[in-house]
Write a protein that holds these residues in place. Structure first.
Motif, PDB file in Angstrom:
ATOM      1  N   LEU A 149      15.730  -5.420 -21.877  1.00 27.04           N
ATOM      2  CA  LEU A 149      15.370  -4.327 -20.971  1.00 27.04           C
ATOM      3  C   LEU A 149      16.618  -3.490 -20.703  1.00 27.04           C
ATOM      4  CD1 LEU A 149      13.204  -6.424 -18.497  1.00 27.04           C
ATOM      5  CD2 LEU A 149      12.389  -4.958 -20.350  1.00 27.04           C
ATOM      6  N   PRO A 150      16.905  -2.490 -21.537  1.00 28.83           N
ATOM      7  CA  PRO A 150      18.158  -1.736 -21.423  1.00 28.83           C
ATOM      8  C   PRO A 150      18.306  -0.931 -20.132  1.00 28.83           C
ATOM      9  CG  PRO A 150      16.723  -0.752 -23.075  1.00 28.83           C
ATOM     10  CD  PRO A 150      16.089  -2.032 -22.653  1.00 28.83           C
ATOM     11  N   GLN A 151      17.222  -0.602 -19.441  1.00 26.25           N
ATOM     12  CA  GLN A 151      17.302   0.184 -18.207  1.00 26.25           C
ATOM     13  C   GLN A 151      17.353  -0.691 -16.951  1.00 26.25           C
ATOM     14  OE1 GLN A 151      17.682   3.499 -18.364  1.00 26.25           O
ATOM     15  NE2 GLN A 151      17.598   3.279 -20.577  1.00 26.25           N
ATOM     16  N   LEU A 152      17.237  -2.011 -17.100  1.00 23.44           N
ATOM     17  CA  LEU A 152      17.195  -2.900 -15.948  1.00 23.44           C
ATOM     18  C   LEU A 152      18.505  -2.864 -15.172  1.00 23.44           C
ATOM     19  CD1 LEU A 152      15.393  -5.015 -14.519  1.00 23.44           C
ATOM     20  CD2 LEU A 152      16.591  -6.745 -15.852  1.00 23.44           C
ATOM     21  N   LEU A 153      18.405  -2.579 -13.880  1.00 21.66           N
ATOM     22  CA  LEU A 153      19.573  -2.517 -13.001  1.00 21.66           C
ATOM     23  C   LEU A 153      19.601  -3.661 -11.997  1.00 21.66           C
ATOM     24  CD1 LEU A 153      19.532   1.311 -12.216  1.00 21.66           C
ATOM     25  CD2 LEU A 153      21.025   0.106 -13.816  1.00 21.66           C
ATOM     26  N   SER A 154      18.425  -4.167 -11.603  1.00 15.91           N
ATOM     27  CA  SER A 154      18.365  -5.215 -10.580  1.00 15.91           C
ATOM     28  C   SER A 154      17.326  -6.259 -10.955  1.00 15.91           C
ATOM     29  CB  SER A 154      17.963  -4.634  -9.224  1.00 15.91           C
ATOM     30  OG  SER A 154      18.887  -3.684  -8.793  1.00 15.91           O
ATOM     31  N   LEU A 155      17.763  -7.525 -10.920  1.00 15.99           N
ATOM     32  CA  LEU A 155      16.856  -8.648 -11.099  1.00 15.99           C
ATOM     33  C   LEU A 155      17.078  -9.570  -9.916  1.00 15.99           C
ATOM     34  CD1 LEU A 155      14.834 -10.345 -12.737  1.00 15.99           C
ATOM     35  CD2 LEU A 155      16.796 -11.308 -13.958  1.00 15.99           C
ATOM     36  N   HIS A 156      16.118  -9.629  -9.019  1.00 13.04           N
ATOM     37  CA  HIS A 156      16.243 -10.428  -7.790  1.00 13.04           C
ATOM     38  C   HIS A 156      15.608 -11.793  -8.022  1.00 13.04           C
ATOM     39  CE1 HIS A 156      17.393  -6.815  -5.559  1.00 13.04           C
ATOM     40  NE2 HIS A 156      16.460  -6.208  -6.273  1.00 13.04           N
ATOM     41  N   MET A 157      16.395 -12.841  -7.801  1.00 11.05           N
ATOM     42  CA  MET A 157      15.893 -14.194  -8.007  1.00 11.05           C
ATOM     43  C   MET A 157      16.271 -15.126  -6.859  1.00 11.05           C
ATOM     44  SD  MET A 157      16.484 -14.553 -12.106  1.00 11.05           S
ATOM     45  CE  MET A 157      16.146 -16.277 -12.054  1.00 11.05           C
ATOM     46  N   GLU A 158      16.613 -14.567  -5.716  1.00 12.08           N
ATOM     47  CA  GLU A 158      17.011 -15.415  -4.599  1.00 12.08           C
ATOM     48  C   GLU A 158      15.831 -16.243  -4.083  1.00 12.08           C
ATOM     49  OE1 GLU A 158      17.648 -12.078  -4.722  1.00 12.08           O
ATOM     50  OE2 GLU A 158      16.686 -11.101  -3.028  1.00 12.08           O
ATOM     51  N   GLU A 159      16.184 -17.368  -3.465  1.00 10.81           N
ATOM     52  CA  GLU A 159      15.238 -18.305  -2.875  1.00 10.81           C
ATOM     53  C   GLU A 159      14.259 -18.877  -3.895  1.00 10.81           C
ATOM     54  OE1 GLU A 159      13.802 -17.563   1.132  1.00 10.81           O
ATOM     55  OE2 GLU A 159      15.105 -15.796   1.204  1.00 10.81           O
TER      56      GLU A 159
END
Length: 148
Positions: free
Chosen positions: A115-125
């Protein structure tokens, strides 16, 4: 009774064909999710409006199989997702994915694709207890482990 001409049949046929083709090209919003344009701020606080698929808090065990092709933000917070097997690389404009508060236990369980445009991947908790030694992988994954 009025006879219907060949031209009338042709016009009706073309109209039906156009409607069918338009319906096939557009993927609808996944069941129970909300798809709409929403305000979005990049990690550098740039404001824009983004096509968003909100599937938060639905008790999902898997990602929806297909999302609309213009999707930029996918919200999957507070579900029961333990593994992502089907990559999202068919979404060329995706900029943010929120997988917070799910049942992910390993980074290797997250197969989102290229995913070349991905800026944020949230994986908390989630239930991630260890991070891989490969520092390159951590360049695009921002994980905040919990102390549970």
């Amino acid at each position: 009774m009025k006879d219907i001409s060949f031209a009338d049949y042709l016009l009706v046929g073309l109209a039906v064909t156009t409607l069918v083709l338009a319906a096939e090209e557009r993927v609808s919003c996944p069941k129970l999710c909300v798809c709409e344009i929403r305000p979005w701020f990049s990690p550098s606080s740039v404001y824009m409006e983004a096509p968003t698929v909100d599937c938060n808090d639905l008790g999902l065990f898997d990602l929806p199989m297909i999302l609309p092709s213009d999707t930029q933000v996918v919200l999957l917070q507070t579900n029961n997702i333990a593994k992502i097997e089907h990559p999202l690389d068919y979404l060329p404009n995706i900029t943010e994915i929120d997988l917070s508060q799910n049942n992910l236990s390993s980074i290797s369980d997250v197969n989102i694709g290229h995913l070349p445009q991905l800026l944020s991947l949230h994986m908390e908790e989630n239930w991630i207890c260890a991070l891989p030694d490969n520092r390159k992988a951590l360049c695009w994954i921002q994980v905040i482990p919990t102390n549970d």
